[in-house]
Enzyme design. Structure first.
Site, PDB file in Angstrom:
ATOM      1  N   ASP A 206      18.708  22.403  19.800  1.00 27.98           N
ATOM      2  CA  ASP A 206      18.584  21.242  18.843  1.00 27.98           C
ATOM      3  C   ASP A 206      17.060  21.207  18.669  1.00 27.98           C
ATOM      4  OD1 ASP A 206      18.265  18.452  17.454  1.00 27.98           O
ATOM      5  OD2 ASP A 206      20.459  18.665  17.900  1.00 27.98           O
ATOM      6  N   HIS A 207      16.133  21.870  17.282  1.00 25.39           N
ATOM      7  CA  HIS A 207      15.170  21.362  16.943  1.00 25.39           C
ATOM      8  C   HIS A 207      14.677  20.038  17.696  1.00 25.39           C
ATOM      9  CE1 HIS A 207      15.554  20.831  13.061  1.00 25.39           C
ATOM     10  NE2 HIS A 207      14.212  20.186  13.067  1.00 25.39           N
ATOM     11  N   HIS A 269      21.297  15.892  15.133  1.00 21.56           N
ATOM     12  CA  HIS A 269      20.193  15.251  15.272  1.00 21.56           C
ATOM     13  C   HIS A 269      19.547  13.905  15.731  1.00 21.56           C
ATOM     14  CE1 HIS A 269      18.669  19.527  14.573  1.00 21.56           C
ATOM     15  NE2 HIS A 269      19.055  19.332  12.605  1.00 21.56           N
TER      16      HIS A 269
HETATM   17  C1  BG6 Z   1      18.596  20.867   9.907  1.00 21.46           C
HETATM   18  C2  BG6 Z   1      19.536  20.703   8.817  1.00 21.46           C
HETATM   19  O1  BG6 Z   1      18.836  21.542  11.440  1.00 21.46           O
HETATM   20  O2  BG6 Z   1      17.630  20.431   9.752  1.00 21.46           O
HETATM   21  C3  BG6 Z   1      19.076  20.418   7.481  1.00 21.46           C
HETATM   22  O3  BG6 Z   1      20.618  21.752   8.860  1.00 21.46           O
HETATM   23  C4  BG6 Z   1      17.627  20.095   7.874  1.00 21.46           C
HETATM   24  O4  BG6 Z   1      19.675  20.753   6.825  1.00 21.46           O
HETATM   25  C5  BG6 Z   1      16.893  20.270   9.224  1.00 21.46           C
HETATM   26  O5  BG6 Z   1      16.893  19.864   6.700  1.00 21.46           O
HETATM   27  C6  BG6 Z   1      15.555  18.726   9.039  1.00 21.46           C
HETATM   28  O6  BG6 Z   1      14.707  19.267   9.588  1.00 21.46           O
HETATM   29  P1  BG6 Z   1      13.107  18.463   9.890  1.00 21.46           P
HETATM   30  O7  BG6 Z   1      12.649  19.419  11.444  1.00 21.46           O
HETATM   31  O8  BG6 Z   1      13.106  19.281   8.888  1.00 21.46           O
HETATM   32  O9  BG6 Z   1      13.354  17.271   9.891  1.00 21.46           O
END
Ligand code: BG6
Length: 517
Positions: A206-207, A269
């Protein structure tokens, strides 16, 4: 039989405290499934470049891209290079370092369900390992559409690629989100994965957990003596977590139609952020201790029933509006989206965490596409002073705001006496900015942080099978209510606003309001 590790095995394997990007001394081979896809090109390969040039991928390495499209090694190197240069997340690409990195990129075309193609892959990996003296350390990265995860895992098992070739070698697998699309499919996927790999080999990514400021939440809470004593129901009135985007669904309309904001952002997230805000201090900063505590939070969140969904969860869908003064179309006009779609692009919800620390403290979560500002932020709203001696004066609420992105930092707001003879109170804030304090030079992309952790065998910032299932169990009743309510209206909001009016009402009924960044 599922080979879920026992607690003792996990404890024995517990990695040392995360060192967040140390150099690595063992060689390794990475196989990137879905190598020709958008995510691989935009995020994963640049992150590998970042690790490689910082000695965090090992002294010798090879990265083998695997996808259906036929392509030579050279074409793969070229397209990966073009993509890497056009994104800035890991900073500018140094042409000399890139060409050295690119000489370690290889490509193998194949079908994800083909035993024969996986045999070919296994043979190629053995040849490359021998040629480059890579030993047996292998990392498989699944960056494909989720529908094919099962096939890849099964084929890896059949081709004998899931087992380490010697006792001192490791084999690990990183699996991208979404991990399932509901509780049943997440369980099914866990079963498949754990039928082939051992839980200790599995890194569900989960980044958000790789973002420095998200990790800073743990540092803020557990390495300082001043915040933690206040971090509970005695002093906190409520918590707000916002993950707002100005982007729409871009080219992902087809995927988004099958997902929606609850699956796409909340289940992963936003619940990750929630568990880090609410978590009890872990005994150690390692994978077992941290993940055990996070799981307890997910298990303590009061389950939603029909009445709670109606009362405490709001969805919305954007209609045409303007972002930064420029007109943008509504969700139903986006490419790949059904013109009658009922998919939610916004969710706001109230959660209760039924434990001693948080009983009675509402957690308000919200996320949405095409909102007024891109901002991921956590607000800890403290209770008012029990007795205000400055009668009839407006007293500022005390709040601690953690800005996760885009302007990473922390601010504490409070009331201060205005200068002058009058007893006036002004609203002020003490601000800490990551950039001002540490400069921007040292930041590493979330993907690079997490890949580096995986290479070092540190699973602290990855999701465990039980937690993924707990998060799905939590959102499942909401999905069920929404899919049963086929004719209920999905509230609309104009692109560029802060979501539907119902989202404000959710807080107003408790005498509160959203703290819009
Ligand atoms: C992804 C979602 O996991 O996270 C996207 O699938 C979303 O829809 C993105 O835009 C948001 O990531 P960040 O790092 O740009 O907040």
């Amino acid at each position: 039989m599922n080979k879920t590790a026992t607690l003792e095995e996990i404890e024995a394997d517990a990695s040392p405290a995360s060192s967040w990007g140390a150099s690595v001394s063992e060689p390794c081979m990475v196989v990137l499934f879905g190598a020709s896809g958008d995510l691989a090109k935009r995020k994963v390969i640049p992150a590998m470049y970042d690790l490689a040039i910082n000695n965090s991928l090992g002294p010798r390495y090879a990265i083998v891209g695997f996808a259906r499209t036929a392509m030579s090694d050279d074409i793969f190197r070229g397209t990966a290079g073009e993509a890497a240069k056009s994104i800035s997340e890991v900073g500018p690409i140094d042409p000399k370092k890139w060409s050295e990195f690119a000489s370690n990129l290889y490509y193998q075309a194949g079908e994800y369900g083909s035993a024969e193609d996986f045999q070919k892959l296994a043979k190629r990996l053995d040849e490359l390992s021998a040629e480059k003296k890579l030993g047996g350390n292998r990392l498989f990265y699944l960056s494909t559409p989720p529908e094919v995860y099962r096939h890849i895992v099964e084929q890896l098992g059949r081709a004998g690629l899931a087992k380490a070739s010697s006792p001192d070698a490791w084999v690990r697998i990183i699996i991208e989100k979404p991990f399932g699309r509901d509780l049943a499919s997440a369980k099914e996927l866990n079963k498949t994965v754990l039928g082939v790999f051992d839980e200790r080999q599995v890194y569900r990514i989960d980044h958000y957990l790789g973002k420095d400021t998200v990790q800073n939440l743990l540092v803020l809470r557990f390495s300082n003596g001043i915040f933690e004593p206040l971090w509970n129901r005695n002093y906190v009135d409520h918590v707000q977590i916002t993950a707002a985007e100005t982007l729409g669904v871009e080219r992902r309309g087809g995927f988004y139609e099958t997902a929606g904001a609850l699956r796409d952002m909340i289940q992963s997230h936003v619940l990750q952020l929630t568990s880090l805000v609410a978590v009890e201090p872990p005994a150690r900063f390692d994978a077992t201790a941290v993940r055990n505590e996070k799981l307890k939070i997910l298990q303590s969140i009061r389950p939603f029933d029909l009445g709670m969904v109606a009362q405490s969860v709001v969805r919305g869908q954007y209609v045409a509006g303007a972002i930064d003064g420029k007109p943008v179309p509504g969700y139903r006009q986006e490419p790949g989206v059904n013109p009658h779609s009922r998919t939610e692009t916004f969710v706001a919800m109230e959660l209760q965490i039924d434990n001693w620390r948080w009983a009675g403290v509402p957690f308000y979560l919200r996320t949405g596409k095409r909102l007024a500002k891109r901002s991921t932020e956590i607000v800890i709203q403290f209770k008012r002073a029990p007795h205000i001696v400055f009668r009839e004066r407006e007293v500022e609420d005390n709040r601690l705001v953690l800005n996760i992105q885009p302007d990473e930092g922390i601010s504490v707001s409070f009331g201060a006496k205005r200068p002058g003879t009058e007893m006036g109170i002004g609203h002020v804030a003490m601000n800490f900015s990551y950039r001002e304090a540490f400069g921007d030079g040292k930041t590493r992309s979330a993907y690079a942080t997490l890949l580096g952790d995986c290479v070092r065998g540190d699973a602290t910032l990855f999701d465990r099978g039980d937690s993924v299932e707990a998060a799905w169990a939590l959102v499942e009743p909401i999905l069920d209510v929404w899919s049963a309510a086929k004719t209920a209206t999905v509230p609309q909001y104009a692109a560029g606003s802060w979501g539907p009016r119902e989202s404000d009402l959710l807080l107003e009924r408790g005498g509160r309001r959203w703290c819009n960044p």
